[in-house]
Design a protein around this motif. Structure first.
Motif, short mmCIF file in Angstrom:
data_model
loop_
_atom_site.label_atom_id
_atom_site.label_comp_id
_atom_site.label_asym_id
_atom_site.label_seq_id
_atom_site.Cartn_x
_atom_site.Cartn_y
_atom_site.Cartn_z
N CYS A 96 54.91 69.67 65.29
CA CYS A 96 54.65 68.66 64.27
C CYS A 96 54.39 67.33 64.99
O CYS A 96 54.65 67.20 66.18
N CYS B 273 63.02 72.93 65.65
CA CYS B 273 62.64 71.89 64.68
C CYS B 273 62.39 72.54 63.33
O CYS B 273 63.02 72.21 62.35
N HIS C 165 60.15 72.33 61.21
CA HIS C 165 59.48 71.56 60.16
C HIS C 165 58.34 72.39 59.55
O HIS C 165 57.48 72.89 60.27
N CYS D 256 56.90 74.09 62.80
CA CYS D 256 56.89 73.51 64.15
C CYS D 256 57.70 74.40 65.09
O CYS D 256 58.80 74.81 64.79
N HIS E 111 64.79 67.21 70.03
CA HIS E 111 65.39 68.53 69.95
C HIS E 111 65.89 69.06 71.29
O HIS E 111 66.21 70.24 71.40
N CYS F 225 58.80 73.55 67.99
CA CYS F 225 59.56 72.79 68.97
C CYS F 225 60.95 73.41 69.11
O CYS F 225 61.60 73.73 68.12
N CYS G 252 57.48 65.70 66.75
CA CYS G 252 57.89 66.38 67.98
C CYS G 252 56.85 66.17 69.07
O CYS G 252 57.18 65.94 70.22
ZN LIG Z 1 58.80 69.45 64.89
#
Ligand SMILES: [Zn+2]
Ligand SMILES: [Zn+2]
Ligand SMILES: [Zn+2]
Ligand SMILES: [Zn+2]
Ligand SMILES: [Zn+2]
Ligand SMILES: [Zn+2]
Ligand SMILES: [Zn+2]
Length: 1730
Positions: A105, A80, A82, A130, A147, A132, A108
C-alpha cells in the motif's frame, strides 16, 4: 466442552436468536424510502439494540473499555494486510518482489526500502491486500518502517507461527468469544445461504407475521444499464431518476428491492420485469421475499462487518474466529461455516459476497496458521468452486475463486498444496475439462465460436492465471514428493498440449476464395495465455536434472504418439543431389493439411535446449533416449510450418483470406514467438545437428517444393517450368535461403550457442535500435515478457544505447552506440521484411556517413554448444555449395526475373558466414590440423553443374556493372578468402604466426580507400547543402504563395519573423515625447496598409470606402481572468453588461489566426462550407469538428477554428493641432451641458413636450445632427456581422440588431482581450510592445479600430445613453439612476467603453473648436483618479508596521493626503494607515496593469508607435508608460492639481452606499493588482494524485467510489465523470459531470485530468473535446496514457506550463479543433457524457 457447558451454550444460542427474531424485523428494511434520516435511525437502532448487547456478551464489560483493553494487550502481527479500494495505488518492487502480485500500500511503500528501487505502480481493481510484512513476498526488505517487528520480539515467521495469540487472552474471554463468534457466524452463514423466500430458519420466525414483501431485483452481467432502467420504469412505474438509482444500486450491491407491499403487489411487478426482459436472453432474476427474511439478511451482513471490526482489536480474537470458521460441523467433510460460505458463493448476491470475502481477508488470510488450513480447504474444493464460477455470470473479482491469488502466490504454500493436494494436476485437469470442444482426433476445436462460448472461454482462462501463480517461482530445493507431483502435473499438461497439437489445420485454397473466414482467435488466445506457463514449466525442469530427464522422456513419447500417423500411407521417395541421396516421403504443404499449432514439438525443443545448457546430455547420455530420436521426424512438422509461412509470403495462399494472415502474424509476434517461431527454429537446429547436413538440406528443398530447381543443371529449364510462377518461386528461394541462414546463424539462445540470457536481450535491443532510435516503451513492447512481466531491458539498455531527453513535446529516445553497429545482422530472425529493409537502409546510411564501405557482412557469431556443434557443417556441405553455385551462376547474366537481388544477397551472406566461421576456427586453434572446416578451399573447386567454381564466379561478379550495389560485399568476401589463405599458408609454412605486417599493408590500403571516400562524401555534402539552400528559398516563396500550410509551421514562422515584420519604430517617430493619447498624440495615418486576400490573392489597400477586408476570428466566452468562479451566469435576457465587475467573472475573448480575406470572398467561402455541410448531413449523420449552424468554419488557409470575421479599418487620422484644447474643468462643463441637451432632447422625443427650461446648449452642438457614415456599405455590413457575433456569443442569445447592448459587447470583447494579453505579457516578463506574434498583434489592432467604429452601426441615441450612464459613474448625474459604486466597476472596461462611446457625442459638436482626443485624455485622467481611489479603498485593510519616521517622498505624502480624504468620507470603515511608503507602493503596483492595458489600447486605437523603453522588458517602464499615456509620472498630481474640481466627485464616489457596504463585508473585495489565475498546483509524484482520487467518493451516490475521478485543472474540483450517477441537466440535455462543471467553472470550456487514465481532457461546449498528453512523464521521458506500463510518473513542469499557457492564451478551443480535424474518431465521441 463439558455437557453442562454445551447446554449453556445452546441456551445462549436460543436466547440470542429469540432476541434477534424480535428486534431485527423491527429495525431493518421498513419500506422503500431510503432517506438519509431513515438510514441513520436504522444504524443507531442496530448499534444500540443488536450490536451493543453482543459486545457486552463478548467482553463481559462496558464495550468501549473492554475493546481498549483488548487493543492494549494485543501483540499485532507484522502483516499490514491493508485491503485495497478500487483505484487505490499499489506498488510492486521490480527488484525485490517474489512476483508481480506482491504489492504494497502507499503508506508501507513510502516507508520501505523499495521506493529507492525500480518499482511499478498500478491502480488496484479492488480486493487484495498489502503484502508488507510477508517475508515470502519479498526477496529483501519485507517490512516497512511501521511494520518492522519491534526490538523486543524479533520473531521470525516461524516463531510467530508457533506462538499462540489466544494465550494472551483471559480464559473466560476465550470461552465467551468461542460461543459468541459461533452463534453470530452461524447465524450469518445460515441467512446468507438461505434459499427460502418466505420462511426463516427455526428459532428466528417473527412473533407476528405481516403481509409485507419486497420485490427484489438481482444483478446480472447480461442486461445493460439501459435495459434495466427501461424495464423498471415500466414495471414499478417509477421516474427515470429513481430507476437510475435502482439500477446503480443493483449494479453495486447485486440486488435491490424495487417494490414494497403485500404479496400480490410485489408478485405483479415481478411478472412485468420477467416478461419484459425474457425476450432475447434469460430474464432478469427477481424474487418476492418476505420482509423479515430481507431484514435478517440485512443484519447478517452487519454482523459480519462487526466481526471483522472486533477482530482488529486482538490477534487472539482473530484466531478464535478462524477456529470457529474452519471447525468441522456435524456433517463431516466440507461442513465448516467457511466451507458453507465458499460452496454457496455463486448463489449469493454481490454485496453479500463482498462482505464475507472482506471478512475472510481480515481473518483467515491474516493468520499464518489458519491461512494454511484455509488454503488446503480451498484447494480441496478447487474443482467445485471453479465449476460454480463457470456457471455464475458475475465478474471474477466478486467470486471467491479470486482469493487464489492470495493463497497460491506464497511459494511455500503453493508447493505444499502441490504436494499435499496435487494442486498443479487439479488445476490443469479442471481446465481441460472445461474446454469441451474437440474434433474426432481429440484436438480442441473452436469453430462455431459464439459470444457465449467466448464468455465462458474467458472465464476458463482464470485457471491459467492460477496455474501461473503456482508455478511463478521455481523451487530451489526439490523433495521426492515434489518431483512426483510436479511430473504428474507435467503429464497432465502434456495431455493439454496434445489436444492443441495440430489444431485449426489449414488447407490451401485453390480456384475460389474461401467462403467463410475460419475461427482462429480462440486457439491463439489459448496459445498466448499458455506461453508463460510453458516457459515456466521449462524453468522448473531446468532446476533439477532428474525432473528434466523424466520430462524429456515423457515429452518425446508424447510427440511420438502425435507422430504415429505421420508418414502413414505416404510413398517413400528418394532424392539425390550433388552426389548425396536421402530417403524421405512425399508431402506438399501446398496441397495437404498443415497446422501452426505444434506445442508438443516446441516443448521438446525447449527441453532439448535445456539438456544442452545444463550439460545433462553429455553427463548422462545413457539416461536419455537419444537413440529413439528420428531427426527427420523431429524437423518434419516445424519445417512444414515454416514452409507455410514462406508460401504465404510468396502469395500462394491468397485465397485463404485474412485468418491465415493473422495466424502467421501472431506466430511471429512478440507475444507468441518465444514458444512458436523461435522453438521451430531451434527444433530445426536440433534436427540438423543430428543429421548429415546434405540430407537435411535436401529435405528442406523438397518441403519448399524447390528440389527440382536445384537438381537440374539447365537454367533454361527453370524458366520454362516455372513460367508464370517465377516470381513466386523466386520468393520461395529467398525464404529458403533465409531459413538456412537462421538455422546456422541464430545462436543467441543459451544452450544453442554459448551465450547468457543477458546476451540474448542485448542482441534484440541492438537490432531494434538498428532500425531507428526508439522510446523505452517501444523497446519494452517489442521484447517478450516473462511471467514476472520483465523483459530484462533495463539491465542491458545502458550498455548499448545512449538516452536522449525529450523536449516539451515528444518523448525520450534511446540511440544505439556506434560501437555496437558491427553486431548488426541483416538477417536477424525477428525482423519482419519491413523492419529488415528499414534497418538495411539505416545501416548503409550510417556507414556511408562515416565514410566506410556499405557492405553489411554477417556479424561474428558466438560459438555453438557441443550438442549443436555440428550445425556449422551446413555451411560447407556439398548441397549448399551447389545451391550457392547455382544462384551465382544465374546472377552472371542481368536477365529479368530469373533471379533476384535478395537471393544473391542471401547467398553472399551465407558465403560470408562460412568464411567467418573458418577464420574464427583458425584464430582459435593452435594448428592447421584441427581445423576441419575448410570452406575457402572448397569454393575454389570446380562444380560440375556450373561454369566455374564459386570463387571464380564471385571474382567475375565483382566488377559486373549490374551488381554495383553488391560490389562492396563481394570485395569483402574476396578479401576474407585471401586472408584465410594467408593464415593457412602461414600456419602451414612457418610456426611463427604473425599477421601484423600483412594487416598493416592492408590497413594502408584501407586508409587510402577511406580518404577517397571521405573526399567524395564531402563533395556530396556540399552539393546537398547547395540544394538545401535552394529548397529553402523555394519554400519561402511557397509559404507566401501557397495555402497548404499548417497552423503550426505558420506560428513558428511568425514567432521567428515577428521582430522583423514588426518594423521597429523608426528614429524620428520615437522622440522622447511619444504620446498615444490626447491632442498631442502622434498618429499612424502615414502608414499605408496593403494586404492580400488569402482566397483570391489580390492586393487591397485598407480604406474607409474600399471593399471590406476581414480577418478570420474566433469569439468565445472566457473565465480565464475570473476572480469569482462561483457567480451564477447572468440571465441573458436581462443582463446589463454596461459595467464590468472588477471580478471579471465572465469575459468575451476574441482571437484570430491573422488571415485576411475580402469580405465577399469570405462570404462565398462560408456559403460553400454551409452547402457542403448540408449535403454531408444528408449522407451521414454526426458531427463535424466545427458547428456550421453556429457560424463556425475553419480558416481556409490554416484550418484554425473560427466563428466570425473582424473587419479591417483604416488608422485614425491625426488630430488637428491648430485647435485649442479645453482644460479638464472646461471640458467637464461642456460635456455636462451637452449631456443635459441630450437628456432634454430624449425627453422631448419620448414625451412629445418640453416641460423644463431649455438647457444651455454649447455652441455648435447639434442634437439632431446625423453624421455621415465614414464607411462603405460593405464595411458597415461587416461591422454589423462582427458586432452581432460578440453579442450572440457573449450573451448566448439569438442575434438581434436592435438590441441596445450590441455595441457594449463589442467594446467588452476589445477590453477583455487587451486585458488578458496584458496579463500574459506581464507574467511571461515580455516587453509590453513588440513581443506579440503577428496574429495577435493584427487581431488586437483590428479589434480596437473596429470597436472605435462600431457605434456607427448602432442608433446614435443608444450610444448616447450608454455614454451618459458610463460618465455618471464618474461624474454624478442626477438624471441617471442605478449607477454602481466604483468598487463594482472594472476601471479599464470603463475607460474603453467611455472613450469608444464618446465619439458619438463628439460627432454632434460641429463647432470645430475641439478634437475628440482631448475628450479621450480627460476621460483617461478621470478614470485613472477613480482607479487610484478604488485601489486605496481596497488595498489596506490590515496595518503593516513599517518604519514610520521615514520622511516620505512627495508621492508618499500626496498618497497619504488622498487617503485621509477618503477616511474623512468613510471614517472607520477604512483602517488607519500611517505609512505612506506602504500605501504608495500598493498604489503603484495596483495601478500598473491598468496603465499597461491603457497603453495597449491607445496604441492600437491611434496607431502610435511605442517608445523604445517599452519595447524591452526592464526598468524605466513606469516613466515611459506615464509619458506615453500623457500622464504625470507622479500620478497623485492628477488629483492634487485638480483638488477643488475633483473634491465633489470623490465625495460622491465614497458616499455611494455600495462602497460602505462592500468594505464592511457585504461583498467580495477585489484587490489590485489582481493576481493572475493559474492552473492548480499538481503534486510532483503522480501516485499522490491516484491516492487522492481513490479516496474520492461520488458526491451523489452516498459514499460510493467514483469510477472515473476527474480533476478540474482550473479550480481543483474532483468530479465523478463518465457515470450515470452524476449526470445533470444543462439546457434540457443530460450531460456528464465534466461538461456540467465547465458551465459553472469555465463558461463552457474545461481542462481536466482523468486521474485513472493519466490523460488530460479538454472540452468545449457539449460536442467538442479532445485528449491531450498529460504533464506526467516516467524516467524515460514518456507519458503513460491509460496507466498501462506502471512506471513511476513525475510532473514535468515545462509541459504543465505549456498546458497552462494554452489555457491562458485562450488556445484550448483551437487545439480541440485541430485535434478533431486530424482525427475524425474524436468527433464521434460523446464528450458531453464525460
Ligand atoms: Zn501496507
Ligand atoms: Zn508496512
Ligand atoms: Zn525493492
Ligand atoms: Zn479575395
Ligand atoms: Zn488562418
Ligand atoms: Zn473547475
Ligand atoms: Zn457519481
Amino acid at each position: 466442552m463439558s455437557e453442562s457447558e454445551q447446554d449453556s451454550a445452546a441456551d445462549l444460542q436460543q436466547e440470542v436468536c429469540r432476541h434477534l427474531a424480535i428486534y431485527v424485523p423491527r429495525i431493518f428494511c421498513l419500506g422503500l424510502s431510503g432517506s438519509d434520516r431513515e438510514e441513520q435511525r436504522e444504524e443507531l437502532a442496530c448499534q444500540l439494540l443488536l450490536l451493543a448487547p453482543l459486545e457486552w456478551l463478548l467482553l463481559g464489560e462496558e464495550p468501549a473499555a473492554g475493546l481498549a483493553l483488548l487493543q492494549e494487550n494485543n501483540q499485532p502481527s507484522a502483516l499490514c494486510g491493508h485491503v485495497f479500494k478500487v483505484g487505490e495505488p499499489t506498488y510492486s518492487c521490480r527488484e525485490c518482489a517474489a512476483d508481480p502480485t506482491c504489492v504494497l500500500c502507499m503508506k508501507c511503500f513510502l516507508g520501505s526500502v523499495h521506493k529507492e528501487h525500480r518499482y511499478r505502480m498500478t491502480t488496484s481493481g479492488g480486493g487484495g491486500f498489502c503484502d508488507c510484512g510477508d517475508s515470502e513476498a519479498w526477496k529483501t526488505g519485507p517490512y516497512c518502517q511501521k511494520h518492522t517487528p519491534g526490538d523486543g520480539n524479533q520473531d521470525t515467521d516461524e516463531v510467530r507461527l508457533m506462538s499462540d495469540p489466544v494465550a494472551h487472552l483471559a480464559t473466560d474471554m476465550v470461552g465467551r468469544a468461542f460461543s459468541v463468534f459461533f452463534i453470530i457466524l452461524k447465524y450469518a452463514v445460515d441467512l446468507l445461504t438461505w434459499e427460502h423466500e418466505d420462511l426463516l430458519p427455526a428459532g428466528l420466525q417473527p412473533p407476528e407475521r405481516e403481509d409485507t414483501y419486497y420485490c427484489m431485483l438481482f444483478n446480472d452481467e447480461v442486461h445493460t444499464y439501459e435495459q434495466v432502467i427501461y424495464t423498471l420504469q415500466k414495471a414499478v412505474s417509477c421516474s427515470q431518476k429513481e430507476a437510475v438509482s435502482f439500477a446503480t444500486t443493483v449494479d453495486r450491491d447485486g440486488r435491490k428491492s424495487v417494490r414494497y407491499g403485500d404479496f400480490q403487489f410485489c408478485e405483479q411487478a415481478k411478472s412485468v420485469i420477467v416478461r419484459n426482459t425474457s425476450r432475447q436472453s434469460k430474464p432478469l432474476r427477481v424474487q418476492v421475499m418476505h420482509s423479515s427474511v430481507v431484514a435478517h439478511q440485512c443484519f447478517a451482513l452487519k454482523a459480519l462487518s462487526w466481526l471483522g471490526q472486533i477482530i482488529q482489536y486482538s490477534d487472539g480474537l482473530r484466531r478464535i474466529l478462524c477456529q470457529v470458521g474452519l471447525q468441522k460441523g456435524p456433517e463431516g467433510e466440507n461442513s465448516s461455516l467457511v466451507d458453507r460460505l465458499m460452496l454457496n458463493d455463486s448463489k449469493m448476491w454481490k454485496g453479500a459476497r463482498n462482505i464475507y470475502h472482506q471478512l475472510l481477508m481480515n481473518s483467515l488470510l491474516m493468520d499464518l496458521k489458519y491461512k494454511k488450513i484455509f488454503a488446503i480447504q480451498f484447494a480441496k474444493n478447487y474443482r467445485r468452486l471453479q465449476t460454480d464460477f463457470m456457471e455464475d455470470d458475475h465478474e471474477r473479482v466478486v467470486s471467491v475463486t479470486s482469493l487464489s491469488v492470495q493463497l497460491f502466490t506464497v511459494p511455500t504454500m503453493a508447493r505444499m498444496l502441490m504436494v499435499e493436494e496435487n494442486l498443479m494436476t487439479t488445476i490443469i485437469r479442471t481446465f481441460v475439462d472445461h474446454l469441451r470442444h474437440r474434433d474426432p482426433q481429440g484436438r480442441f476445436q473452436f469453430d462455431r465460436y459464439t459470444a457465449q462460448q467466448a464468455f465462458k472461454f474467458g472465464r476458463v482462462q482464470s485457471l491459467i492465471g492460477d496455474l501461473k501463480y503456482v508455478l511463478i517461482s521455481p523451487p530451489s530445493k526439490w523433495s521426492d514428493q515434489l518431483r512426483l507431483k510436479f511430473l504428474e502435473g507435467f503429464y497432465a499438461f502434456l495431455e493439454l498440449l496434445k489436444c492443441m497439437q495440430g489444431m485449426d489445420p489449414v488447407v490451401r485454397q485453390v480456384g475460389q476464395h474461401i467462403e467463410m473466414e475460419p475461427e482462429w482467435e480462440a486457439a491463439f488466445t489459448l496459445q498466448m495465455k499458455l506461453t508463460n506457463i510453458i516457459t515456466m514449466i521449462q524453468e522448473w525442469c531446468s532446476t533439477d536434472e532428474r525432473v528434466l530427464i523424466e520430462a524429456y522422456k515423457k515429452c518425446l513419447s508424447a510427440l511420438s504418439h502425435c507422430h504415429s500417423s505421420l508418414p502413414d500411407g505416404e510413398q517413400p521417395i528418394s532424392l539425390s543431389l550433388a552426389g548425396h541421396s536421402v530417403e524421405t516421403f512425399r508431402y506438399q504443404v501446398s496441397q495437404e493439411k498443415v497446422s501452426i499449432h505444434l506445442p508438443v514439438c516446441r516443448l521438446l525443443a525447449g527441453l532439448h535446449v535445456l539438456l544442452s545448457r545444463t550439460e545433462v546430455a553429455s553427463r548422462f547420455p545413457e539416461q536419455l533416449p537419444l537413440g529413439e530420436l528420428s531427426p527427420p521426424l523431429l524437423i518434419e512438422l516445424p519445417l512444414r510450418c515454416l514452409v507455410l509461412c514462406a508460401q504465404v509470403h510468396a502469395g500462394m495462399w491468397r485465397r485463404n483470406g485474412f485468418s491465415l494472415i493473422n495466424q502467421i502474424y501472431y506466430y511471429h509476434n512478440v507475444k507468441c514467438r518465444v514458444e512458436m517461431f523461435d522453438k521451430d527454429i531451434i527444433m530445426l537446429q536440433a534436427g540438423a545437428s543430428m543429421m548429415d547436413p546434405n540430407h537435411f538440406l535436401m529435405i528442406v528443398l523438397s518441403r519448399f517444393e524447390l528440389f527440382h530447381v536445384f537438381s537440374t543443371a539447365d537454367i533454361r529449364k527453370r524458366y520454362r517450368e516455372a513460367n508464370k510462377d517465377l516470381v513466386q518461386q523466386n520468393t520461395l528461394i529467398e525464404e529458403m535461403l533465409h531459413l538456412i541462414i537462421m538455422v546456422v546463424g541464430e545462436r543467441y539462445v543459451a544452450g544453442v550457442g554459448q551465450v547468457e540470457p543477458y546476451d540474448e536481450v542485448r542482441r534484440e535491443i541492438i537490432h531494434l535500435l538498428s532500425i531507428r532510435p526508439m522510446a523505452h516503451s517501444e523497446l519494452a513492447k517489442a521484447l517478450p515478457e516473462n511471467g514476472n512481466k520483465e523483459t530484462g531491458l533495463e539491465r542491458v539498455i545502458d550498455s548499448v544505447a545512449s538516452f536522449k531527453k525529450p523536449g516539451v513535446t515528444g518523448r525520450g529516445l534511446y540511440e544505439l552506440r556506434p560501437e555496437w553497429n558491427r553486431y548488426f545482422n541483416l538477417y536477424f530472425h525477428h525482423y519482419s521484411r519491413a523492419d529488415q529493409s528499414k534497418a538495411e537502409e539505416a545501416q548503409r546510411k550510417l556507414r556511408r556517413q562515416s565514410g566506410e564501405d556499405t557492405a553489411l557482412p554477417p556479424p561474428p557469431p558466438p560459438p555453438l554448444c557441443p550438442l549443436f556443434g555440428s550445425l556449422v557443417n551446413l555451411l560447407q556441405c556439398d548441397v549448399l555449395l551447389a545451391i550457392e553455385g547455382a544462384v551465382l551462376q544465374w546472377a552472371v547474366e542481368p536477365s529479368g526475373g530469373g533471379w533476384t537481388e535478395s537471393m544473391l544477397q542471401r547467398v553472399l551472406h551465407l558465403v560470408g558466414m562460412a568464411l567467418l566461421e573458418e577464420q574464427q576456427q583458425l584464430e582459435n586453434s593452435s594448428g592447421y590440423e584441427d581445423v576441419t572446416f575448410n570452406y575457402a578451399c572448397k569454393i575454389t573447386r570446380e562444380a560440375p553443374s556450373t561454369s566455374g567454381s564459386v570463387l571464380a564466379l564471385l571474382e567475375s561478379l565483382q566488377n559486373a556493372p549490374h551488381l554495383e550495389v553488391h560490389k562492396d560485399m563481394i570485395t569483402w568476401i574476396l578479401k576474407m578468402v585471401s586472408n584465410i589463405k594467408m593464415m593457412r599458408e602461414r600456419t602451414s609454412s612457418a610456426s611463427s604466426f604473425t599477421v601484423s605486417p600483412e594487416r598493416g599493408s592492408e590497413e594502408t590500403m584501407k586508409d587510402k580507400d577511406k580518404a577517397e571516400r571521405k573526399r567524395k562524401a564531402e563533395m556530396a555534402r556540399l552539393r546537398r547543402e547547395k540544394i538545401m539552400a535552394q529548397m529553402s528559398e523555394m519554400q519561402k516563396h511557397f509559404i507566401n504563395e501557397n495555402k497548404e500550410l499548417f497552423q503550426q509551421s505558420m506560428e513558428e514562422l511568425e514567432a521567428s519573423t515577428s521582430a522583423t515584420h514588426h518594423s521597429p519604430p523608426s528614429a524620428e517617430l520615437t522622440c522622447v515625447s511619444q504620446v498615444a493619447v490626447g491632442p498631442r498624440r502622434v498618429g499612424g495615418t502615414e502608414r499605408r496598409q496593403l494586404v492580400t486576400c488569402i482566397l483570391c490573392q489580390e492586393e487591397q489597400e485598407i480604406r474607409g470606402h474600399s471593399r471590406a477586408m476581414v480577418l478570420a476570428a474566433f469569439v468565445q466566452r472566457s473565465t480565464v481572468l475570473s476572480k469569482n468562479r462561483h457567480c451564477n451566469l447572468p440571465n441573458p435576457e436581462h443582463h446589463d453588461p454596461l459595467f464590468m465587475h472588477p471580478d471579471l467573472c465572465l469575459g468575451i475573448h476574441t482571437a484570430s489566426c491573422g488571415h485576411i480575406m475580402h469580405a465577399t470572398c469570405w462570404q462565398r467561402y462560408f456559403e460553400a462550407v454551409q452547402l457542403k455541410e448540408q449535403r454531408r448531413q444528408q449522407r451521414l449523420r454526426g458531427h463535424t469538428s466545427y458547428d456550421v449552424e453556429n457560424g463556425e468554419f475553419l480558416c481556409p488557409l490554416c484550418e484554425c477554428l473560427s466563428n466570425t470575421v473582424i473587419p479591417m479599418l483604416p488608422h485614425a487620422a491625426s488630430p488637428d493641432h491648430s485647435v485649442e484644447n479645453p482644460s479638464l474643468e472646461v471640458w467637464l462643463k461642456t460635456t455636462n451641458q451637452q449631456i443635459a441637451a441630450l437628456h432634454s432632447a430624449h425627453r422631448t422625443q419620448s414625451d412629445g413636450a418640453a416641460e423644463e427650461a431649455e438647457p444651455v446648449v454649447p455652441q455648435g452642438f447639434k442634437v439632431d445632427f446625423t453624421p455621415q457614415n465614414p464607411f462603405s456599405s460593405s464595411i458597415s455590413e461587416m461591422i454589423t456581422t462582427f458586432s452581432l457575433s460578440t453579442y450572440k456569443v457573449g450573451l448566448k442569445v439569438n442575434p438581434n440588431e436592435q438590441d441596445p447592448r450590441v455595441p457594449v459587447l463589442s467594446w467588452s470583447s476589445c477590453a477583455y482581450t487587451i486585458q488578458s494579453i496584458e496579463r500574459l505579457l506581464m507574467d511571461e516578463e515580455k516587453p509590453l510592445f513588440g513581443s506579440l506574434p503577428c496574429r495577435q498583434d493584427d487581431c488586437l489592432s483590428s479589434l480596437t479600430r473596429f470597436s472605435s467604429a462600431c457605434w456607427t452601426a448602432a442608433p446614435l441615441k443608444t450610444v448616447h445613453t450608454h455614454f451618459i450612464r458610463l460618465l455618471s459613474a464618474l461624474v454624478p448625474d442626477t438624471q441617471v439612476e442605478n449607477t454602481p459604486s466604483i468598487l463594482e466597476i472594472d476601471m479599464f472596461h470603463l475607460l474603453v467603453y467611455s472613450v469608444l462611446a464618446y465619439s458619438s457625442i463628439h460627432c454632434l459638436d460641429q463647432s470645430g473648436c475641439s478634437v475628440v482626443d482631448s475628450g479621450h485624455l480627460h476621460l483617461l485622467h478621470l478614470v485613472t483618479v477613480a482607479h487610484l481611489v478604488q485601489i486605496l479603498l481596497t488595498s489596506t485593510t490590515e496595518e503593516v508596521c513599517m518604519d514610520q519616521d521615514n520622511s516620505g517622498s512627495e508621492e508618499e505624502e500626496l498618497t497619504c493626503q488622498l487617503y485621509s480624504t477618503l477616511r474623512n468620507h468613510l471614517g472607520s470603515v477604512l483602517p488607519e494607515v500611517s505609512s505612506g511608503w506602504q500605501l504608495y507602493r500598493c498604489l503603484k503596483a495596483g495601478v500598473l496593469p491598468f496603465l499597461r492595458a491603457a497603453a495597449l489600447f491607445f496604441h492600437y486605437l491611434n496607431s502610435t508607435a511605442p517608445p523604445d523603453e517599452l519595447l524591452i522588458a526592464g526598468p524605466g517602464q513606469w516613466e515611459a508608460l506615464c509619458s506615453y499615456l500623457s500622464l504625470p509620472s507622479n500620478l497623485l498630481l492628477l488629483h492634487h492639481n485638480q483638488q477643488t474640481l475633483l473634491k465633489p466627485l470623490i465625495h460622491s464616489w465614497c458616499c455611494h452606499p455600495g462602497v460602505r457596504q462592500t468594505l464592511q463585508g457585504g461583498g467580495a473585495i477585489i484587490r489590485f493588482p489582481r493576481e493572475s489565475n493559474r492552473l492548480i498546483e499538481l503534486p510532483e509524484d503522480y501516485s499522490v494524485l491516484i491516492n487522492q482520487a481513490s479516496s474520492f467518493t461520488c458526491p451523489r451516490s452516498g459514499g460510493d467510489k467514483s469510477r472515473a475521478p476527474t480533476l478540474c485543472l482550473v479550480c481543483g474540483c474532483m468530479l465523478c465523470s463518465q457515470s450515470y450517477c452524476c449526470q445533470t441537466e444543462v439546457d434540457g440535455e443530460d450531460v456528464g459531470a465534466c461538461t456540467a462543471h465547465t458551465f459553472t467553472c469555465g463558461a463552457g470550456l474545461g481542462l481536466f485530468l482523468r486521474v485513472r487514465e493519466s490523460q488530460v481532457l479538454f472540452v468545449a461546449g457539449k460536442t467538442k473535446g479532445c485528449f491531450y498528453p498529460p504533464p506526467y512523464l516516467d524516467d524515460y521521458g514518456e507519458t503513460d496514457q491509460g496507466l498501462k506500463r506502471g512506471n513511476p510518473l513525475h510532473l514535468c513542469a515545462e509541459r504543465y506550463r505549456k498546458i497552462e499557457h494554452l489555457w491562458r492564451q485562450h488556445g484550448i478551443a483551437e487545439v480541440i479543433g485541430h485535434a478533431q480535424e486530424a482525427n475524425q474518431a474524436l468527433v464521434a465521441i460523446d464528450w458531453q457524457h464525460l
